[in-house]
Design a protein around this motif. Structure first.
Motif, PDB file in Angstrom:
ATOM      1  N   GLY A 162       0.811  -1.211   0.000  1.00  0.00           N
ATOM      2  CA  GLY A 162       0.000   0.000   0.000  1.00  0.00           C
ATOM      3  C   GLY A 162       0.843   1.259   0.000  1.00  0.00           C
ATOM      4  O   GLY A 162       1.784   1.399  -0.778  1.00  0.00           O
ATOM      5  N   ASP A 163       0.533   2.190   0.909  1.00  0.00           N
ATOM      6  CA  ASP A 163       1.199   3.496   1.023  1.00  0.00           C
ATOM      7  C   ASP A 163       1.017   4.364  -0.225  1.00  0.00           C
ATOM      8  O   ASP A 163       1.852   5.223  -0.534  1.00  0.00           O
ATOM      9  CB  ASP A 163       2.688   3.338   1.336  1.00  0.00           C
ATOM     10  N   GLU A 164      -0.099   4.143  -0.940  1.00  0.00           N
ATOM     11  CA  GLU A 164      -0.383   4.998  -2.089  1.00  0.00           C
ATOM     12  C   GLU A 164      -0.492   6.458  -1.643  1.00  0.00           C
ATOM     13  O   GLU A 164      -1.085   6.762  -0.637  1.00  0.00           O
ATOM     14  CB  GLU A 164      -1.700   4.573  -2.751  1.00  0.00           C
ATOM     15  N   GLY A 165       0.100   7.326  -2.438  1.00  0.00           N
ATOM     16  CA  GLY A 165       0.078   8.748  -2.113  1.00  0.00           C
ATOM     17  C   GLY A 165       1.252   9.204  -1.272  1.00  0.00           C
ATOM     18  O   GLY A 165       1.394  10.397  -1.006  1.00  0.00           O
ATOM     19  N   SER A 166       2.100   8.280  -0.879  1.00  0.00           N
ATOM     20  CA  SER A 166       3.250   8.613  -0.042  1.00  0.00           C
ATOM     21  C   SER A 166       4.432   9.092  -0.879  1.00  0.00           C
ATOM     22  O   SER A 166       4.432   8.996  -2.115  1.00  0.00           O
ATOM     23  CB  SER A 166       3.680   7.375   0.745  1.00  0.00           C
ATOM     24  N   GLY A 167       5.473   9.540  -0.187  1.00  0.00           N
ATOM     25  CA  GLY A 167       6.707   9.888  -0.870  1.00  0.00           C
ATOM     26  C   GLY A 167       7.305   8.689  -1.579  1.00  0.00           C
ATOM     27  O   GLY A 167       7.815   8.812  -2.704  1.00  0.00           O
ATOM     28  N   TYR A 168       7.238   7.523  -0.939  1.00  0.00           N
ATOM     29  CA  TYR A 168       7.744   6.312  -1.580  1.00  0.00           C
ATOM     30  C   TYR A 168       6.963   6.011  -2.854  1.00  0.00           C
ATOM     31  O   TYR A 168       7.552   5.681  -3.892  1.00  0.00           O
ATOM     32  CB  TYR A 168       7.667   5.109  -0.636  1.00  0.00           C
ATOM     33  N   TYR A 169       5.657   6.112  -2.787  1.00  0.00           N
ATOM     34  CA  TYR A 169       4.801   5.858  -3.952  1.00  0.00           C
ATOM     35  C   TYR A 169       5.180   6.781  -5.107  1.00  0.00           C
ATOM     36  O   TYR A 169       5.327   6.333  -6.259  1.00  0.00           O
ATOM     37  CB  TYR A 169       3.339   6.065  -3.563  1.00  0.00           C
ATOM     38  N   ILE A 170       5.372   8.048  -4.808  1.00  0.00           N
ATOM     39  CA  ILE A 170       5.728   9.016  -5.846  1.00  0.00           C
ATOM     40  C   ILE A 170       7.084   8.666  -6.456  1.00  0.00           C
ATOM     41  O   ILE A 170       7.248   8.652  -7.682  1.00  0.00           O
ATOM     42  CB  ILE A 170       5.727  10.444  -5.269  1.00  0.00           C
ATOM     43  N   GLY A 171       8.066   8.362  -5.598  1.00  0.00           N
ATOM     44  CA  GLY A 171       9.394   8.004  -6.094  1.00  0.00           C
ATOM     45  C   GLY A 171       9.390   6.704  -6.871  1.00  0.00           C
ATOM     46  O   GLY A 171      10.058   6.576  -7.913  1.00  0.00           O
ATOM     47  N   GLN A 172       8.661   5.703  -6.382  1.00  0.00           N
ATOM     48  CA  GLN A 172       8.574   4.420  -7.069  1.00  0.00           C
ATOM     49  C   GLN A 172       7.956   4.583  -8.451  1.00  0.00           C
ATOM     50  O   GLN A 172       8.449   4.025  -9.448  1.00  0.00           O
ATOM     51  CB  GLN A 172       7.725   3.446  -6.242  1.00  0.00           C
ATOM     52  N   GLN A 173       6.856   5.342  -8.529  1.00  0.00           N
ATOM     53  CA  GLN A 173       6.197   5.546  -9.811  1.00  0.00           C
ATOM     54  C   GLN A 173       7.098   6.311 -10.780  1.00  0.00           C
ATOM     55  O   GLN A 173       7.046   6.085 -12.007  1.00  0.00           O
ATOM     56  CB  GLN A 173       4.875   6.285  -9.608  1.00  0.00           C
TER      57      GLN A 173
END
Length: 321
Positions: free
Chosen positions: A148-159
């Motif tokens: 999960g963690d959609e919308g997080s800094g990790y999500y943004i960097g991963q995408q």
């Protein structure tokens, strides 16, 4: 005589403690190492918190034992873990009363001065919590970077990394994210990062650190970056909506406190979050937390000591900002 209390906010990187008297005056504040039970274990947790409590009391010239220690800790979500932590701290004889709670409860209490409301946290991870007027807690998201963690800094960097790799493959559109990431790491080709990522040399915190680069590319008009940020904002809006729905706030006005590094770009994200959340609620008032989580823990301690946390007490707490 009204006893002093200590409020703690224990996270994955640090533990913040405040010593507060019954009128809300902050007598001491200090920072120590992490006290996340799931990461450091009971022995280290006990040492970190014991040293922090002793430091606060010494700083304020207070005698042992403390009246009430209220610890809002990361890694204390399960009742069994809270009982284990409680046993560790009670063996240290730090206070006449010790309460173990979650870091979410501390953050909520700080954000709304002990009252009801919703907080959304987006840093490396992302999660949303709500507290209703009866004190019941509600949660959505925060399932970690694998689930999960959609919308997080990790999500943004991963995408961003995914978009850059699709560009390199030729199965996705050209994006400025690819050269921007290559320049950041001083490499000639984005695929050279793969071994560092899977080998753990580039961890999820560092991937989350790519988020500002994505916001920059968005400002440059990069379509892939724009799509990533739009998705992130909408995903945060969805977890707000889910919590509001479960709190029976559909069609009503809600207050939402924003916490975390991603919200440095709140002007960009708020319209996106609002669009999704307002599919459930009538309107949202976004705000900064009123107090830090450690003060939130202190407020909860005062309330358990049957001390009215009124405007005067809150004004005294605010003097320490």
């Amino acid at each position: 005589m009204i006893r002093t209390v200590i409020g703690l906010d224990g996270g994955g990187t640090k533990t913040v403690g405040v010593l507060v008297d019954g009128q809300g005056h902050v007598l001491a504040r200090a920072v120590a190492d992490s006290s996340n039970f799931q990461v450091v274990g009971g022995e280290t947790l006990g040492r970190v918190i014991s040293d922090l409590v002793n430091h606060l009391l010494k700083q304020a010239g207070q005698a042992h034992p403390l009246g009430h220690l209220y610890a809002g800790l990361a890694g204390a979500g399960r009742p069994a873990d809270r009982q284990t932590i409680l046993a560790v701290l009670e063996s240290k004889k730090l206070a006449e009363k010790i309460t173990i709670d979650t870091d979410a409860s501390a953050a909520l209490a700080g954000a709304f001065a002990g009252g009801p409301g919703i907080i959304v946290i987006s840093g490396t991870g992302a999660i949303c919590f709500g507290k209703d007027s009866q004190g019941a807690l509600y949660r959505c998201g925060g399932w970690g970077y694998l689930l999960g963690d959609e919308g997080s800094g990790y999500y943004i960097g991963q995408q961003a990394l995914i978009a850059a790799l699709k560009d390199w493959d030729g199965r996705g559109p050209k994006t400025g994210l690819r050269p921007a990431i290559e320049e950041k790491y001083g490499i000639g080709s984005i695929d050279l990062l793969i071994s560092s990522i899977y080998g753990g040399r580039i961890d999820r915190t560092e991937i989350a650190g790519l988020a500002p680069l994505v916001f920059d590319q968005r400002e440059e008009g990069d379509v892939a970056a724009q799509n990533i940020i739009t998705s992130a904002g909408e995903e945060i809006g969805k977890i707000i909506a889910a919590v509001a729905q479960r709190m029976a706030l559909a069609g009503r006005s809600v207050r939402v406190a924003l916490i975390g590094s991603v919200f440095k770009q709140r002007d960009i994200l708020i319209p996106l979050m609002e669009k999704e959340a307002c599919r459930v609620v009538r309107e949202i008032h976004f705000m900064d937390p009123q107090f830090e989580p450690a003060i939130g823990s202190a407020i909860l301690a005062l309330q358990q000591e049957q001390i009215l946390v009124d405007d005067t007490v809150l004004a005294h707490l605010a003097e320490a900002k």
